[in-house]
Each structure stands twice: as structure tokens, then as C-alpha cells.
Design a protein around this motif. Sequence first.
Motif, PDB file in Angstrom:
ATOM      1  N   ALA A   1      -9.406 -21.276  -2.506  1.00  0.00           N
ATOM      2  CA  ALA A   1     -10.079 -22.578  -2.589  1.00  0.00           C
ATOM      3  C   ALA A   1     -10.595 -22.846  -4.003  1.00  0.00           C
ATOM      4  N   GLY A   2      -9.810 -22.468  -4.997  1.00  0.00           N
ATOM      5  CA  GLY A   2     -10.165 -22.704  -6.389  1.00  0.00           C
ATOM      6  C   GLY A   2     -11.148 -21.702  -6.977  1.00  0.00           C
ATOM      7  N   LEU A   3     -11.615 -20.768  -6.171  1.00  0.00           N
ATOM      8  CA  LEU A   3     -12.571 -19.768  -6.667  1.00  0.00           C
ATOM      9  C   LEU A   3     -11.841 -18.466  -6.998  1.00  0.00           C
ATOM     10  N   PRO A   4     -12.068 -17.929  -8.201  1.00  0.00           N
ATOM     11  CA  PRO A   4     -11.393 -16.684  -8.589  1.00  0.00           C
ATOM     12  C   PRO A   4     -12.120 -15.459  -8.035  1.00  0.00           C
ATOM     13  N   PHE A   5     -11.344 -14.493  -7.592  1.00  0.00           N
ATOM     14  CA  PHE A   5     -11.870 -13.215  -7.110  1.00  0.00           C
ATOM     15  C   PHE A   5     -11.048 -12.103  -7.740  1.00  0.00           C
ATOM     16  N   SER A   6     -11.679 -10.964  -7.930  1.00  0.00           N
ATOM     17  CA  SER A   6     -10.937  -9.804  -8.415  1.00  0.00           C
ATOM     18  C   SER A   6     -11.162  -8.662  -7.432  1.00  0.00           C
ATOM     19  N   TYR A   7     -10.248  -7.718  -7.456  1.00  0.00           N
ATOM     20  CA  TYR A   7     -10.372  -6.559  -6.583  1.00  0.00           C
ATOM     21  C   TYR A   7      -9.935  -5.308  -7.331  1.00  0.00           C
ATOM     22  N   GLU A   8     -10.409  -4.200  -6.820  1.00  0.00           N
ATOM     23  CA  GLU A   8     -10.061  -2.900  -7.374  1.00  0.00           C
ATOM     24  C   GLU A   8     -10.024  -1.920  -6.213  1.00  0.00           C
ATOM     25  N   SER A   9      -9.051  -1.030  -6.237  1.00  0.00           N
ATOM     26  CA  SER A   9      -8.988  -0.033  -5.171  1.00  0.00           C
ATOM     27  C   SER A   9      -8.371   1.261  -5.687  1.00  0.00           C
ATOM     28  N   VAL A  10      -8.761   2.337  -5.037  1.00  0.00           N
ATOM     29  CA  VAL A  10      -8.130   3.641  -5.235  1.00  0.00           C
ATOM     30  C   VAL A  10      -7.609   4.039  -3.859  1.00  0.00           C
ATOM     31  N   ARG A  11      -6.313   4.360  -3.792  1.00  0.00           N
ATOM     32  CA  ARG A  11      -5.700   4.692  -2.510  1.00  0.00           C
ATOM     33  C   ARG A  11      -5.072   6.079  -2.552  1.00  0.00           C
ATOM     34  N   ASP A  12      -5.137   6.724  -1.432  1.00  0.00           N
ATOM     35  CA  ASP A  12      -4.458   7.984  -1.197  1.00  0.00           C
ATOM     36  C   ASP A  12      -3.106   7.635  -0.590  1.00  0.00           C
ATOM     37  N   VAL A  13      -2.008   8.043  -1.240  1.00  0.00           N
ATOM     38  CA  VAL A  13      -0.664   7.671  -0.795  1.00  0.00           C
ATOM     39  C   VAL A  13       0.134   8.930  -0.473  1.00  0.00           C
ATOM     40  N   SER A  14       0.607   8.997   0.757  1.00  0.00           N
ATOM     41  CA  SER A  14       1.465  10.112   1.199  1.00  0.00           C
ATOM     42  C   SER A  14       2.893   9.608   1.326  1.00  0.00           C
ATOM     43  N   LEU A  15       3.822  10.372   0.754  1.00  0.00           N
ATOM     44  CA  LEU A  15       5.221   9.965   0.724  1.00  0.00           C
ATOM     45  C   LEU A  15       6.079  10.888   1.567  1.00  0.00           C
ATOM     46  N   GLN A  16       6.947  10.281   2.334  1.00  0.00           N
ATOM     47  CA  GLN A  16       7.972  11.020   3.058  1.00  0.00           C
ATOM     48  C   GLN A  16       9.303  10.421   2.594  1.00  0.00           C
ATOM     49  N   PRO A  17       9.802  10.931   1.446  1.00  0.00           N
ATOM     50  CA  PRO A  17      10.986  10.315   0.830  1.00  0.00           C
ATOM     51  C   PRO A  17      12.164  10.281   1.789  1.00  0.00           C
ATOM     52  N   ILE A  18      12.906   9.325   1.765  1.00  0.00           N
ATOM     53  CA  ILE A  18      12.886   7.954   1.294  1.00  0.00           C
ATOM     54  C   ILE A  18      12.653   6.994   2.468  1.00  0.00           C
ATOM     55  N   THR A  19      11.833   7.475   3.413  1.00  0.00           N
ATOM     56  CA  THR A  19      11.686   6.718   4.662  1.00  0.00           C
ATOM     57  C   THR A  19      10.295   6.175   4.954  1.00  0.00           C
ATOM     58  N   GLU A  20       9.234   6.786   4.417  1.00  0.00           N
ATOM     59  CA  GLU A  20       7.898   6.369   4.846  1.00  0.00           C
ATOM     60  C   GLU A  20       6.875   6.520   3.729  1.00  0.00           C
ATOM     61  N   ILE A  21       5.997   5.512   3.628  1.00  0.00           N
ATOM     62  CA  ILE A  21       4.881   5.512   2.683  1.00  0.00           C
ATOM     63  C   ILE A  21       3.627   5.213   3.488  1.00  0.00           C
ATOM     64  N   ARG A  22       2.672   6.133   3.463  1.00  0.00           N
ATOM     65  CA  ARG A  22       1.385   5.916   4.132  1.00  0.00           C
ATOM     66  C   ARG A  22       0.300   5.848   3.064  1.00  0.00           C
ATOM     67  N   ALA A  23      -0.633   4.922   3.240  1.00  0.00           N
ATOM     68  CA  ALA A  23      -1.715   4.778   2.267  1.00  0.00           C
ATOM     69  C   ALA A  23      -3.022   4.491   2.978  1.00  0.00           C
TER      70      ALA A  23
END
Length: 186
Positions: A89-111
Motif C-alpha cells: 500500500a505504498g509503504l516500504p518495509f524491509s526484512y532480514e532473516s537467518v535460516r537453517d537449510v537442510s539439503l537432500q540433493p537433488i530432491t528436497e530443500i528444507r528450511a
Amino acid sequence: MRSGWWLVLCWPLVALAQPDPIRADVVRHGDIVMLSVEFTVAVPQALAWEVMVDFDHMPAFLPQLDESRAVARSTNHLEVHQRGHYTVAGLPFSYESVRDVSLQPITEIRARTLEGNAGRMESICDLQQRGEQTVVKYRADWTPGSVWQSAIGTGFLKQQLVRQFDAMQQEMLRRKAHSITPASAP
């Protein structure tokens, strides 16, 4: 008349050149917002995976993402820091995050969110090869981190999901096109 025959003969090629639409859904259940996305893209699963886990280069192809980097890495595990912005609605917001990401190549990404002002989120992204295409399915449960985030409408959230995953799909197709050079083309 000739152009009509050309269209009939070439329609399958024209249809293949168009990316699949992004199907997204956003549902609120109390304080939790459930997000889901599904699309099919005409790239190998390994290429789709490459884009989905290219955290260090995501600001180059994801709108509204200003910074993204893996700050810690192990074999199938990452800690990812991201910073971005959006306008509601015309108002600026910013965000920041740190995520833990687990990978099961090449089929699954969990965060899952470890810290930041974007609220708590747990997500899973599945990638499945179907012939010469990859099906991408993403699901997340998000608990907004502020009253302002809680007030964001589901229509806006759905629009942002489509925008983000469309950008990923376009990057997958771009990388596929760049990997086909005249020397490697059939």
C-alpha cells in the motif's frame, strides 16, 4: 492461408517455449499462514536444483532480495542470511532473516527460520524429474513477526509468491538456454 498452416504446424513448438504458469495458494489458519506453490519447468532436475540452492547469487535474479549469502556450510547443511524489501500500500518495509537449510540433493530443500524480523517460517521444497521437465512443489508455514506483517492480505502474499517463483523459473530457463551453445546443440 499459409500463416494459418504455419501456426498449426508450429503450435507445439510455440507452446513448449512458454513457461508453465505458477500455481500458488495462501491460506490463513489463525496466526499461521500456509503458503504453497507448484509449477513445472522444462529443465533437468539438476538445473532446477542449482537455481533453488544458489543462495549467494539470488539477488541477481530474485526481485526485492537485496542480499543473500550462505554464512555457514557443511555437506548438506547451510545457514543462510537474507535481507530484502517490499512495498505494501505504498509503504516500504524491509526484512532480514537467518535460516537453517537442510539439503537432500537433488530432491528436497528444507528450511526453518533461526532469527530475524520476517517472522517464523518452516518450508519444504520438493523437486521431481518428469520426463524432460521438473516439477517444483513448495510448501511453507509462516507465522508473521509483527502486527504489520499479520495485516498483509492473502492476495498480496500470493502475488509475491508468484513473482518470486516466476523469477526462479525464468532463471532456470535462462541457464538452460545459456548451456546450449552452437557446439553442443544437436
